[in-house]
Design a protein around this motif. Structure first.
Motif, PDB file in Angstrom:
ATOM      1  N   LEU A  34      41.463  22.621  55.780  1.00 44.37           N
ATOM      2  CA  LEU A  34      41.004  22.763  57.156  1.00 44.37           C
ATOM      3  C   LEU A  34      40.172  24.013  57.392  1.00 44.37           C
ATOM      4  N   ASP A  35      40.377  25.037  56.591  1.00 42.96           N
ATOM      5  CA  ASP A  35      39.670  26.303  56.782  1.00 42.96           C
ATOM      6  C   ASP A  35      39.253  26.857  55.422  1.00 42.96           C
ATOM      7  N   PRO A  36      38.280  26.212  54.752  1.00 45.07           N
ATOM      8  CA  PRO A  36      37.891  26.646  53.405  1.00 45.07           C
ATOM      9  C   PRO A  36      37.128  27.967  53.426  1.00 45.07           C
ATOM     10  N   PRO A  37      37.166  28.716  52.316  1.00 40.42           N
ATOM     11  CA  PRO A  37      36.368  29.944  52.246  1.00 40.42           C
ATOM     12  C   PRO A  37      34.883  29.625  52.098  1.00 40.42           C
ATOM     13  N   ALA A  38      34.061  30.649  52.259  1.00 36.80           N
ATOM     14  CA  ALA A  38      32.619  30.487  52.055  1.00 36.80           C
ATOM     15  C   ALA A  38      32.342  30.302  50.558  1.00 36.80           C
ATOM     16  N   ASP A  39      31.216  29.707  50.243  1.00 36.45           N
ATOM     17  CA  ASP A  39      30.848  29.483  48.844  1.00 36.45           C
ATOM     18  C   ASP A  39      30.740  30.817  48.101  1.00 36.45           C
ATOM     19  N   ASN A  40      31.310  30.873  46.903  1.00 38.56           N
ATOM     20  CA  ASN A  40      31.342  32.065  46.032  1.00 38.56           C
ATOM     21  C   ASN A  40      32.110  33.232  46.638  1.00 38.56           C
ATOM     22  N   GLN A  41      33.018  32.951  47.549  1.00 38.15           N
ATOM     23  CA  GLN A  41      33.843  34.006  48.143  1.00 38.15           C
ATOM     24  C   GLN A  41      35.026  34.321  47.237  1.00 38.15           C
ATOM     25  N   HIS A  42      35.302  35.603  47.034  1.00 38.53           N
ATOM     26  CA  HIS A  42      36.453  36.043  46.253  1.00 38.53           C
ATOM     27  C   HIS A  42      37.678  36.014  47.150  1.00 38.53           C
ATOM     28  N   VAL A  43      38.737  35.362  46.669  1.00 36.57           N
ATOM     29  CA  VAL A  43      39.942  35.181  47.476  1.00 36.57           C
ATOM     30  C   VAL A  43      41.187  35.386  46.629  1.00 36.57           C
ATOM     31  N   TRP A  44      42.313  35.545  47.307  1.00 40.74           N
ATOM     32  CA  TRP A  44      43.637  35.487  46.686  1.00 40.74           C
ATOM     33  C   TRP A  44      44.175  34.093  46.939  1.00 40.74           C
ATOM     34  N   LEU A  45      44.701  33.451  45.909  1.00 45.64           N
ATOM     35  CA  LEU A  45      45.293  32.120  46.050  1.00 45.64           C
ATOM     36  C   LEU A  45      46.804  32.217  46.052  1.00 45.64           C
ATOM     37  N   HIS A  46      47.404  31.356  46.836  1.00 47.87           N
ATOM     38  CA  HIS A  46      48.861  31.218  46.842  1.00 47.87           C
ATOM     39  C   HIS A  46      49.133  29.752  46.587  1.00 47.87           C
ATOM     40  N   ARG A  47      49.873  29.447  45.513  1.00 50.23           N
ATOM     41  CA  ARG A  47      50.021  28.067  45.078  1.00 50.23           C
ATOM     42  C   ARG A  47      51.308  27.399  45.500  1.00 50.23           C
ATOM     43  N   GLY A  48      52.097  28.011  46.378  1.00 43.44           N
ATOM     44  CA  GLY A  48      53.307  27.313  46.788  1.00 43.44           C
ATOM     45  C   GLY A  48      54.305  28.209  47.457  1.00 43.44           C
ATOM     46  N   GLN A  49      55.492  28.236  46.897  1.00 42.32           N
ATOM     47  CA  GLN A  49      56.600  28.937  47.518  1.00 42.32           C
ATOM     48  C   GLN A  49      56.360  30.437  47.596  1.00 42.32           C
ATOM     49  N   LEU A  50      56.931  31.021  48.623  1.00 47.58           N
ATOM     50  CA  LEU A  50      56.862  32.472  48.736  1.00 47.58           C
ATOM     51  C   LEU A  50      57.595  33.090  47.560  1.00 47.58           C
ATOM     52  N   GLY A  51      57.099  34.195  47.082  1.00 41.84           N
ATOM     53  CA  GLY A  51      57.698  34.848  45.928  1.00 41.84           C
ATOM     54  C   GLY A  51      56.921  34.594  44.648  1.00 41.84           C
ATOM     55  N   LEU A  52      56.085  33.558  44.627  1.00 41.84           N
ATOM     56  CA  LEU A  52      55.250  33.311  43.458  1.00 41.84           C
ATOM     57  C   LEU A  52      54.067  34.275  43.481  1.00 41.84           C
ATOM     58  N   PRO A  53      53.511  34.620  42.330  1.00 44.29           N
ATOM     59  CA  PRO A  53      52.395  35.585  42.295  1.00 44.29           C
ATOM     60  C   PRO A  53      51.128  34.998  42.910  1.00 44.29           C
ATOM     61  N   PHE A  54      50.291  35.898  43.406  1.00 44.98           N
ATOM     62  CA  PHE A  54      48.976  35.522  43.913  1.00 44.98           C
ATOM     63  C   PHE A  54      47.992  35.555  42.757  1.00 44.98           C
ATOM     64  N   VAL A  55      46.932  34.762  42.863  1.00 44.48           N
ATOM     65  CA  VAL A  55      45.934  34.661  41.808  1.00 44.48           C
ATOM     66  C   VAL A  55      44.567  35.010  42.392  1.00 44.48           C
ATOM     67  N   PRO A  56      43.836  35.980  41.791  1.00 46.42           N
ATOM     68  CA  PRO A  56      42.470  36.239  42.265  1.00 46.42           C
ATOM     69  C   PRO A  56      41.532  35.143  41.753  1.00 46.42           C
ATOM     70  N   ALA A  57      40.668  34.643  42.642  1.00 45.37           N
ATOM     71  CA  ALA A  57      39.782  33.552  42.256  1.00 45.37           C
ATOM     72  C   ALA A  57      38.504  33.581  43.089  1.00 45.37           C
ATOM     73  N   VAL A  58      37.551  32.746  42.680  1.00 47.61           N
ATOM     74  CA  VAL A  58      36.277  32.598  43.387  1.00 47.61           C
ATOM     75  C   VAL A  58      36.118  31.124  43.749  1.00 47.61           C
ATOM     76  N   TRP A  59      35.829  30.840  45.027  1.00 43.09           N
ATOM     77  CA  TRP A  59      35.659  29.468  45.496  1.00 43.09           C
ATOM     78  C   TRP A  59      34.254  28.969  45.158  1.00 43.09           C
ATOM     79  N   ASN A  60      34.178  27.784  44.555  1.00 42.77           N
ATOM     80  CA  ASN A  60      32.893  27.138  44.279  1.00 42.77           C
ATOM     81  C   ASN A  60      32.841  25.868  45.107  1.00 42.77           C
ATOM     82  N   HIS A  61      31.991  25.874  46.121  1.00 43.83           N
ATOM     83  CA  HIS A  61      31.938  24.761  47.067  1.00 43.83           C
ATOM     84  C   HIS A  61      31.428  23.476  46.421  1.00 43.83           C
TER      85      HIS A  61
END
Length: 87
Positions: A34-61
């Motif tokens: 519903l609220d995607p990042p801008a193309d080539n934006q650097h973001v932190w990803l969260h893949r599920g439950q709280l307590g799991l590590p965040f992953v640095p990534a780049v969005w490719n539209h």
């Protein structure tokens, strides 16, 4: 999630949805669809439950994938729970 075999009837919305839909301002985490990042934006990803590590990534539209920073790996948009700005 609704299985495609269960969708036997649908109709067009009377008014188009305003997309992307911005999330509430009080939370830094945004919905992937519903609220995607801008193309080539650097973001932190969260893949599920709280307590799991965040992953640095780049969005490719164009590919609808997050490319994990510093690796040759990618994560499809539907496998991510939320994202937030890389700051």
């Amino acid at each position: 999630m609704l299985p495609w075999t269960s969708a036997f009837a649908w109709r067009k919305l009377l008014t188009p949805l305003d997309w992307p839909i911005r999330g509430p301002a009080d939370s830094p985490w945004h919905d992937v669809y519903l609220d995607p990042p801008a193309d080539n934006q650097h973001v932190w990803l969260h893949r599920g439950q709280l307590g799991l590590p965040f992953v640095p990534a780049v969005w490719n539209h164009d590919n609808r994938r997050y490319f994990v920073t510093g690796t040759p790996f990618w994560i499809d948009w539907w496998a991510v729970w939320r994202w937030k700005d890389y700051r």
